[in-house]
Motif scaffolding. Structure first.
Motif, PDB file in Angstrom:
ATOM      1  N   SER A 115      30.798  35.089  32.784  1.00 33.42           N
ATOM      2  CA  SER A 115      31.696  36.017  33.473  1.00 33.42           C
ATOM      3  C   SER A 115      32.976  35.325  33.922  1.00 33.42           C
ATOM      4  N   ARG A 119      36.660  36.252  32.576  1.00 30.59           N
ATOM      5  CA  ARG A 119      37.692  36.797  33.460  1.00 30.59           C
ATOM      6  C   ARG A 119      38.928  35.909  33.454  1.00 30.59           C
ATOM      7  N   LYS A 123      42.491  37.185  32.351  1.00 29.24           N
ATOM      8  CA  LYS A 123      43.629  37.079  33.272  1.00 29.24           C
ATOM      9  C   LYS A 123      44.809  36.383  32.601  1.00 29.24           C
ATOM     10  N   GLY A 141      26.787  41.491  30.864  1.00 28.75           N
ATOM     11  CA  GLY A 141      27.289  40.859  32.076  1.00 28.75           C
ATOM     12  C   GLY A 141      28.786  40.617  31.978  1.00 28.75           C
ATOM     13  N   GLN A 151      40.150  46.904  35.735  1.00 26.17           N
ATOM     14  CA  GLN A 151      40.368  47.975  36.695  1.00 26.17           C
ATOM     15  C   GLN A 151      41.267  47.479  37.834  1.00 26.17           C
ATOM     16  N   THR A 212      19.433  41.879  34.404  1.00 31.61           N
ATOM     17  CA  THR A 212      19.801  43.296  34.501  1.00 31.61           C
ATOM     18  C   THR A 212      19.611  44.080  33.210  1.00 31.61           C
ATOM     19  N   TRP A 215      15.950  44.657  32.345  1.00 34.57           N
ATOM     20  CA  TRP A 215      15.278  45.625  33.195  1.00 34.57           C
ATOM     21  C   TRP A 215      15.654  47.053  32.830  1.00 34.57           C
ATOM     22  N   PRO A 445      39.551  56.117  40.906  1.00 33.96           N
ATOM     23  CA  PRO A 445      40.835  56.524  40.320  1.00 33.96           C
ATOM     24  C   PRO A 445      41.265  55.529  39.247  1.00 33.96           C
ATOM     25  N   CYS A 446      42.175  55.952  38.365  1.00 34.76           N
ATOM     26  CA  CYS A 446      42.655  54.998  37.380  1.00 34.76           C
ATOM     27  C   CYS A 446      43.742  54.140  38.002  1.00 34.76           C
ATOM     28  N   ASN A 447      44.019  53.009  37.360  1.00 37.79           N
ATOM     29  CA  ASN A 447      44.966  52.046  37.940  1.00 37.79           C
ATOM     30  C   ASN A 447      45.992  51.646  36.901  1.00 37.79           C
TER      31      ASN A 447
ATOM     32  N   THR D 135      18.311  39.088  42.545  1.00 36.22           N
ATOM     33  CA  THR D 135      19.315  40.056  42.139  1.00 36.22           C
ATOM     34  C   THR D 135      19.772  40.994  43.259  1.00 36.22           C
ATOM     35  N   ASN D 139      23.161  40.198  42.548  1.00 37.48           N
ATOM     36  CA  ASN D 139      23.425  41.096  41.425  1.00 37.48           C
ATOM     37  C   ASN D 139      23.258  40.397  40.081  1.00 37.48           C
ATOM     38  N   THR D 142      24.985  40.086  36.045  1.00 39.04           N
ATOM     39  CA  THR D 142      26.257  40.808  36.066  1.00 39.04           C
ATOM     40  C   THR D 142      27.232  40.180  37.049  1.00 39.04           C
ATOM     41  N   GLN D 145      29.924  42.125  42.597  1.00 39.11           N
ATOM     42  CA  GLN D 145      31.283  42.674  42.613  1.00 39.11           C
ATOM     43  C   GLN D 145      31.464  43.595  43.806  1.00 39.11           C
ATOM     44  N   LEU D 146      32.711  43.868  44.107  1.00 39.30           N
ATOM     45  CA  LEU D 146      32.994  44.836  45.158  1.00 39.30           C
ATOM     46  C   LEU D 146      32.801  46.242  44.599  1.00 39.30           C
ATOM     47  N   ILE D 148      33.496  50.587  45.660  1.00 45.47           N
ATOM     48  CA  ILE D 148      34.285  51.437  46.557  1.00 45.47           C
ATOM     49  C   ILE D 148      33.497  51.770  47.819  1.00 45.47           C
ATOM     50  N   ASN D 149      32.165  51.843  47.650  1.00 45.98           N
ATOM     51  CA  ASN D 149      31.356  52.327  48.765  1.00 45.98           C
ATOM     52  C   ASN D 149      30.900  51.242  49.727  1.00 45.98           C
ATOM     53  N   ALA D 161      44.962  52.735  45.961  1.00 48.98           N
ATOM     54  CA  ALA D 161      45.159  53.597  44.795  1.00 48.98           C
ATOM     55  C   ALA D 161      44.279  53.165  43.626  1.00 48.98           C
ATOM     56  N   THR D 162      43.947  51.893  43.558  1.00 42.41           N
ATOM     57  CA  THR D 162      43.173  51.420  42.422  1.00 42.41           C
ATOM     58  C   THR D 162      41.696  51.742  42.580  1.00 42.41           C
ATOM     59  N   GLY D 163      41.332  52.266  43.737  1.00 42.63           N
ATOM     60  CA  GLY D 163      39.928  52.530  43.962  1.00 42.63           C
ATOM     61  C   GLY D 163      39.283  51.403  44.725  1.00 42.63           C
ATOM     62  N   LEU D 164      39.640  50.160  44.362  1.00 41.55           N
ATOM     63  CA  LEU D 164      39.069  49.023  45.058  1.00 41.55           C
ATOM     64  C   LEU D 164      40.150  48.367  45.897  1.00 41.55           C
ATOM     65  N   THR D 248      40.584  34.843  45.193  1.00 44.22           N
ATOM     66  CA  THR D 248      41.561  35.193  44.168  1.00 44.22           C
ATOM     67  C   THR D 248      40.982  36.173  43.166  1.00 44.22           C
ATOM     68  N   ASP D 249      39.673  36.270  43.112  1.00 45.76           N
ATOM     69  CA  ASP D 249      39.042  37.146  42.136  1.00 45.76           C
ATOM     70  C   ASP D 249      37.672  37.519  42.686  1.00 45.76           C
ATOM     71  N   PRO D 250      37.575  38.645  43.395  1.00 41.09           N
ATOM     72  CA  PRO D 250      36.356  38.925  44.161  1.00 41.09           C
ATOM     73  C   PRO D 250      35.137  39.207  43.292  1.00 41.09           C
ATOM     74  N   LEU D 251      34.561  38.163  42.749  1.00 41.11           N
ATOM     75  CA  LEU D 251      33.348  38.279  41.959  1.00 41.11           C
ATOM     76  C   LEU D 251      32.602  36.961  42.076  1.00 41.11           C
TER      77      LEU D 251
END
Lengths: 451, 232, 250, 371
Positions: A115, A119, A123, A141, A151, A212, A215, A445-447, D135, D139, D142, D145-146, D148-149, D161-164, D248-251
């Motif tokens: 991952s 990323r 980037k 993953g 996104q 994941t 499963w 929403p879209c970005n 997990t 998680n 995968t 990750q952040l 929305i909820n 606006a981006t949702g996150l 810098t990259d929330p994951l």
């Protein structure tokens, strides 16, 4: 070694200098011109796409095949070569002169099937190379991680090979799209075929990769086999990359199960299948049934790795080069001419994704991500090898026919290891967007990204 | 395999005997990456299916043999593999334990300079031992291929595990390595059983490392490690 | 002499390795301010005795009492903190550091030894430590900026001696301080050790070189096969027939 | 007086070099935010690792575990508390520090190769658990990750606006160049602390332990608490680097804890020069540059790069270089690695020193290893 004395005032001075130096280069951080979305090609003659595939690690061969497909897709979109599926795609807004009159350029990167690396690579494409769309990947993953990144950054992500329910389920994103099928669909497609081949009275034993994807696939397959009356004897998780599966296979022998379901992919699948066959599972007879093995997700490249052992074993796949329809044939022909062998399903899904994106931009009349999202949502198309297909607006999953395949008994070449047993119609694999295996996510929403 | 091993030792490794252990590890690691990439360039990244000779395909019904019904079967190839490894082990053990050559090598491990002073060419013997080690590892790989189809990355998958086994067994002790291998393998199999996993979730994922930690804390030099080897 | 003058008392110490009795029933007292030499043939147990004193080995039986406190079972750094320093047979110095740093480390040990976390303090500002170190380095005739690893064997020994002296130990244990030295170096080392004696530091010296022993020692214990076979002033020991047979004559 | 020898001079030079990275790295294709951030973050990781390995000589094969823990802790702080980065960093550093204390306390009972194996075992356990059983917290494959909820109890209900929502430092977004400058400032502070440690009495004790642990003990030092402190400090550096990755990259992904990731920081430190101050930063930059830039070459971009040559030459050059870039970048890395270990034992910094002593002023002594 002599050192000057340092006192508190010196430190403060140093701190101030540091602050000044920090402020200076901030002037270079923003582009001078205003644009409405990230990486807007503006008046440039070209547009850049980012192909992010595994080039090192276990999936390097799949990645190489994906990259071949992308290069082919770029040629076809730019009007070079024989055009491939551009000629069979219905409807098509593509003119063979690039996208919106701009020639397509591309950059490549190595996901390493990690991952972080994926990323970082994505980037780079977005920040340095100005890519408006990222596509590729060979594991769920990575797909989910990159989809999240796209996104947040504000570009489109067209997923490559990713089979987990989560990609368009709990981890779905507005800017991300998946053409490939998923674990639930595999289960729905396999159920009836397995019932026909092996009957209703079966006792299944699952070996599942302990992460994941494994499963979700186990849950999907279990649900659909129990639906046709099979019992589930046991479900056992195996560590990823276990290598030797003998300690998991021996208990199967005395469990009373007559069916082994291997929820493994890649090397794990090759190893567990090879070893299960060596343990003589397939020679056994339990409860009057011949013992059988099922591998729900097949990949031709991996089937090649398992060699003889795949013969007669059922599984599902997204696409296969032997399909007779016009689109598949056109793609196989131009791929074969360019590289000398048939494409894999990974190559196919990547090629199709590239074309679909280009087509959506043409129809939207812009590269602006939110407009492209609009053009792709609910889009119906045909002639791409899977029959009539729809990009469902609710979860950005493509709905189409699913192939059930079987390891071929008499392969004619090293690429001819699978035969298509049945084309399961779309209606049979379709599910509601709030299906229990897919619930919990939100497209959001879209970005468009900030320019 | 012998030739590759010898060439490696002559060309590279021997210049590192005087360097630190860290550098020895690192340079061989670098070499491993290079070899691995060359293999990838030539054979691709996909595993290559390798089947055992037809005559030994299938599995043996050990249960019947032992009079326990047909409940226990085991693939012929694995039985051959087991026999073969035991023979190789015996051979290596005898070689190191009962020949003058082996004696010199073991002495050289403790004090290279001393043995050199006695007028024995330790360097050459180390070269041969390195080559021998490559042969044994290579044979293990060849014999294992039908069980685990080889790919270019297979070496890395075994790297950490073999490292742990050797250290846990005790550096410089052949018996220790074998004992540690058996111990960790058997414990791993037990930990993989669903009954045990339900008691300790995830135990199958960490059992090897857990046991390694416990052994190294209880026995500072591993199971059968001797004083003076790899300690500077 | 009274008991209060005893700095080190080794009481009934016994140590064996497997079947070998390296030390048996050793009873030894070292008086304050004296230089006590331990001599004996190779394998007599001299180094083992020193190792017992500094906590490297734990005796099977008996006790080591230093300055009224029992040392047996204490860890090496505690024993050093109590005031016992040792010069080893093969110099134990910090070969990666400069001569200056080599001497500064033991100076720091008084304050920082048991543990002090001061990562932000600049060593360059510890002028007291540097001056003290400088004096000692000049005393033993070395250069502060030289790399300890590149010193000659004799210089390394002198450096180790300076390191031990910098701690102002109440008891200094010297394991063959002149072994492998030239006659000239040996003499200057003897001079140095005599100078220390004037400062009133108690020393225990293991030595082969009789020239060194007789020019330094106030008292000599003779060790053979793990036992003390004779004890007394240099003259007494010289005259002792048992010693002559076991050691000097043999 | 040599400017590099003085603390202030060194800090000023270092600060200027780091902060102007976007300018001087642009011509070699590395002047974009993500890679610059990675340079700073992995530089920090390597500096911290060097406090353990470079100063005390203890070779840990499990430092990636702390990197991973720092990341997970930071992402959880974003999910549960606030998108502000300061609590996340604090949380990440504290968690990895506690973890480092526990692992260090046990592992430091052994030294040498046994210590290495113990740290490796702990890191692999963390990785395997994070990948599968844990997990719910991590998680799994995968990565965390952040969404929305997420509750984010300290933030007012703002939806972007981006949702996150994105990570911020009191409103300043932590992506792009501002993210890099934030990491760069942290790197500079981290460098300063490492510089002070290496020149402090504490640092000298650590060097003494590396040089001769026996002598340390018989000089009255209780080495164990010193070792544990060094281990915890370097673990906290790793946690800081990990939390900056999340900033810098929330994951946060499990593979950050795998042995290959631990190996990477060992490579960085040794490649640059273990025990030197600047070396690890240099090594980190070198490896990240290879990973990101060399892997990105393909036939097309190579041909473009050499298009100034006549066509035959161009094809020749491309044919020679091709196997070493793109999918072959590992080959290049392996070769470079061997070359440096063989010909420049002591790393790049040592090589620079050698060149300096050869061509530089005679009065200058070769820089000490301890610097």
């Amino acid at each position: 070694m002599k050192q000057p004395k340092i006192n508190r005032r010196d430190v403060l001075k140093g701190g101030a200098a540091l602050g000044l130096a920090g402020a200076a280069p901030m002037f270079f951080t923003r582009n001078a011109y205003a644009a409405s979305y990230l990486n807007d090609p503006g008046n440039a003659a070209t547009v850049t796409l980012g192909f992010n595939v595994p080039q090192t690690g276990a999936y390097a061969d799949e990645g190489a095949d994906e990259l071949r497909a992308y290069e082919l897709a770029v040629q076809h979109i730019n009007g070079e070569g024989d055009g491939g599926m551009l000629n069979t795609m219905q409807p098509s807004a593509l003119k063979g002169n690039g996208i919106l009159g701009k020639k397509v350029e591309y950059v490549t990167g190595d996901t390493q099937t990690k991952s972080d690396a994926a990323r970082a690579s994505a980037k780079r494409m977005i920040e340095k190379d100005g890519a408006v769309m990222i596509t590729g990947g060979s594991s769920s993953g990575v797909a989910i991680a990159v989809q999240g990144l796209c996104q947040e950054a504000g570009v489109i992500f067209m997923a490559g090979l990713t089979h987990s329910n989560d990609t368009t389920g709990k981890d779905k994103r507005r800017n991300g799209f998946r053409h490939f099928f998923n674990g639930y669909m595999s289960g729905q497609a396999l159920g009836p075929v397995l019932e026909k081949a092996y009957g209703k009275e079966r006792n299944a034993y699952h070996l599942t990769a302990d992460y994941t994807w494994g499963w979700t696939q186990e849950a999907s397959i279990k649900a659909s086999t129990e639906n046709i009356g099979w019992k589930t004897n046991n479900t056992v998780k195996t560590p990823v990359g276990a290598g030797d599966f003998s300690q998991y296979i021996t208990p199967v022998l005395n469990s009373g199960a007559d069916t082994l379901i291997l929820n493994h992919y890649g090397k794990d699948m090759i190893n567990s299948l090879t070893q299960a066959v060596q343990f003589g599972l397939r020679d056994k007879n339990v409860n009057g049934n011949d013992f059988v093995i099922v591998v729900p997700l097949y990949s031709r490249l991996m089937a090649q790795g398992a060699g003889e052992n795949v013969k007669g074993i059922f599984g599902s796949t997204n696409w296969h080069w032997s399909l007779p329809d016009e689109g598949s044939q056109a793609f196989v022909k131009s791929f074969g001419q360019a590289y000398g062998f048939p494409p894999s399903q990974a190559a196919h899904t990547c090629y199709v994704q590239a074309l679909l994106y280009a087509d959506a931009c043409e129809r939207a009349g812009t590269f602006m991500p939110c407009e492209v999202v609009g053009a792709l949502e609910g889009h119906k198309f045909d002639g791409m090898g899977n029959g009539p297909t729809e990009y469902r607006a609710e979860d950005h999953q493509c709905f189409k026919d699913v192939l059930v395949v079987k390891g071929k008994e008499n392969p004619s070449s090293q690429f001819d290891v699978l035969e298509v047993v049945e084309v399961t119609p779309r209606a049979q694999v379709e599910y509601a967007p709030d299906n229990e295996f897919f619930a919990g996510g939100d497209l959001g929403p879209c970005n468009n990204g900030s320019a | 395999m012998l030739l590759i091993g010898l060439a490696m030792e002559r060309g590279l490794i021997r210049h590192f005997y005087k360097r630190t252990h860290a550098e020895q590890i690192l340079v061989t690691f670098g070499l491993a990456i290079v070899i691995q990439e060359i293999i990838k360039a030539n054979f691709g990244a996909n595993p290559i299916p390798t089947s055992a000779p037809d005559i030994v395909a299938g599995s043996a019904n050990i249960g019947t043999f032992l009079g326990l019904g047909d409940a226990i079967v085991y693939p012929w190839w694995r039985l051959i593999y087991l026999t073969f490894s035991l023979m190789i082990l015996g051979g290596v053990f005898a070689f190191l334990q009962f020949t003058t050559f082996g004696m010199v090598v073991r002495a050289g491990m403790h004090d290279r300079d001393m043995v050199n002073l006695l007028g024995i060419n330790v360097e050459r013997r180390f070269t041969i031992v390195f080559g021998l080690a490559a042969v044994v590892a290579g044979l293990a790989g060849v014999m294992y291929a039908p069980i685990l189809p080889p790919d270019y990355h297979i070496g890395m998958d075994f790297l950490v595990l073999s490292f742990v086994v050797v250290v846990v067994g005790g550096m410089g002790s052949l018996g220790g390595a074998v004992a540690a291998g058996f111990l960790l393998g058997i414990l791993q199999s037990f930990a993989s059983m669903n009954e045990i996993k339900s008691l300790f979730p995830g135990i199958d994922q960490i059992i090897i490392y857990l046991v390694a930690v416990v052994i190294l804390l209880v026995r500072p030099r591993g199971l059968m490690g001797r004083k003076g080897v790899m300690e500077d | 002499m009274s008991v209060e003058d005893t700095v080190l008392h080794i009481a009934d110490v016994h140590k064996s390795f497997g079947g070998l009795h390296a030390l048996s029933d050793i009873d030894l007292s070292v008086q304050k301010g004296t230089t006590h030499a331990i001599i004996g043939p190779n394998g007599a147990g001299k180094s083992t005795l020193l190792n017992v004193c500094i906590g490297r080995l734990i005796p099977d039986r008996g006790a080591v009492v230093f300055d009224g406190k029992e040392l047996t079972g204490k860890s090496p750094h505690e024993i050093n903190q109590a005031g016992v320093a040792r010069v080893f047979q093969t110099p134990e110095i910090f070969t990666d550091l400069t001569v200056m740093d080599n001497v500064i480390v033991p100076i720091l040990s008084k304050k920082d030894g048991s543990y002090k976390f001061n990562p932000m303090q600049n060593l360059a500002h510890r002028k007291d430590a540097r001056d003290q170190a400088m004096e000692l380095i000049e005393d033993v005739g070395l250069h502060p900026d030289d790399h300890a690893g590149s010193l000659s064997r004799g210089d390394k020994r002198r450096l180790e001696l300076a390191m031990c002296l910098s701690q102002h130990p109440k008891l200094l244990l010297l394991d063959e301080p002149t072994a492998g030295m030239s006659r000239h170096d040996t003499n200057s080392t003897i001079e140095l050790l005599k100078k220390i004696k004037e400062r009133g530091m108690t020393k225990v010296v293991i030595e082969h070189d009789m020239h060194v022993v007789f020019s330094l020692a106030d008292k000599i214990s003779v060790l053979a096969e793990g036992k003390i076979i004779a004890e007394g002033t240099p003259e007494e020991v010289k005259a002792n027939p048992v010693v002559q047979e076991a050691y000097l004559g043999g | 007086m040599n400017i590099m020898k003085s603390e202030i001079g060194m800090m000023v030079v270092f600060t200027i070099v780091i902060l102007t990275m976007p300018l001087w790295l642009a011509p070699i294709g590395a002047g974009y935010p993500d890679l610059l951030q990675k340079f700073a973050i992995f530089g920090l990781f390597a500096i911290g690792y060097n406090i353990l390995f470079g100063l005390t000589g203890y070779l840990s094969f499990g430092h990636a575990a702390f990197l991973g823990i720092g990341s997970y802790a930071a992402v959880w702080s974003f999910k549960l508390l606030t998108m502000n980065v300061l609590p996340a960093i604090l949380f990440g550093v504290v968690c990895s520090g506690i973890f480092a204390f526990c692992i260090g306390y046990v592992s430091l009972r052994r030294s040498g190769i046994y210590f290495s194996i113990l740290t490796l075992a702990f890191a692999q356990m963390s990785y395997n658990l994070a990948y599968s059983v844990l997990t719910p917290i991590t998680n799994g494959e995968t990565g965390l990750q952040l969404t929305i909820n997420d509750p984010r109890i300290l933030d007012a209900a703002v939806t972007s606006a981006t949702g996150l929502p994105s990570t911020t430092l009191f409103g300043l977004s932590m992506s792009g160049y501002s993210g890099f400058y934030f990491c760069a400032v942290v790197l500079i502070i981290g460098f300063f602390i490492a510089l002070r440690i290496s020149r402090s009495p504490f640092g000298l004790v650590l060097k003494g332990i590396k040089s001769n642990q026996t002598r340390m003990k018989y000089t009255g030092f209780n080495t164990r608490p010193y070792m544990i402190t060094a281990f915890v400090i370097s673990g906290m550096y790793a946690g800081l680097a990990g939390s900056l990755m999340a900033v810098t990259d929330p994951l946060a992904g499990a593979e950050r804890m795998q042995w290959t990731a631990s190996g990477e920081v060992v490579l960085m430190t040794i490649l640059g020069g273990a025990g030197t101050l600047v070396g690890p930063v240099l090594g980190a930059g070198l490896i990240k540059y290879f990973e990101n830039i060399f892997s990105a070459f393909n036939d097309k971009s190579l041909h473009e790069l050499f298009s100034f040559l006549p066509e035959i030459l161009e094809n020749g050059v491309v044919a020679i270089i091709r196997p070493f870039v793109g999918e072959g970048w590992h080959l290049m890395l392996g070769l470079l690695f061997m070359l440096i270990i063989i010909f420049l034992p002591g790393g790049v910094m040592k090589g620079i020193d050698r060149i300096k002593t050869k061509f530089g002023s005679k009065s200058e002594k070769p820089a000490e290893q301890s610097e």
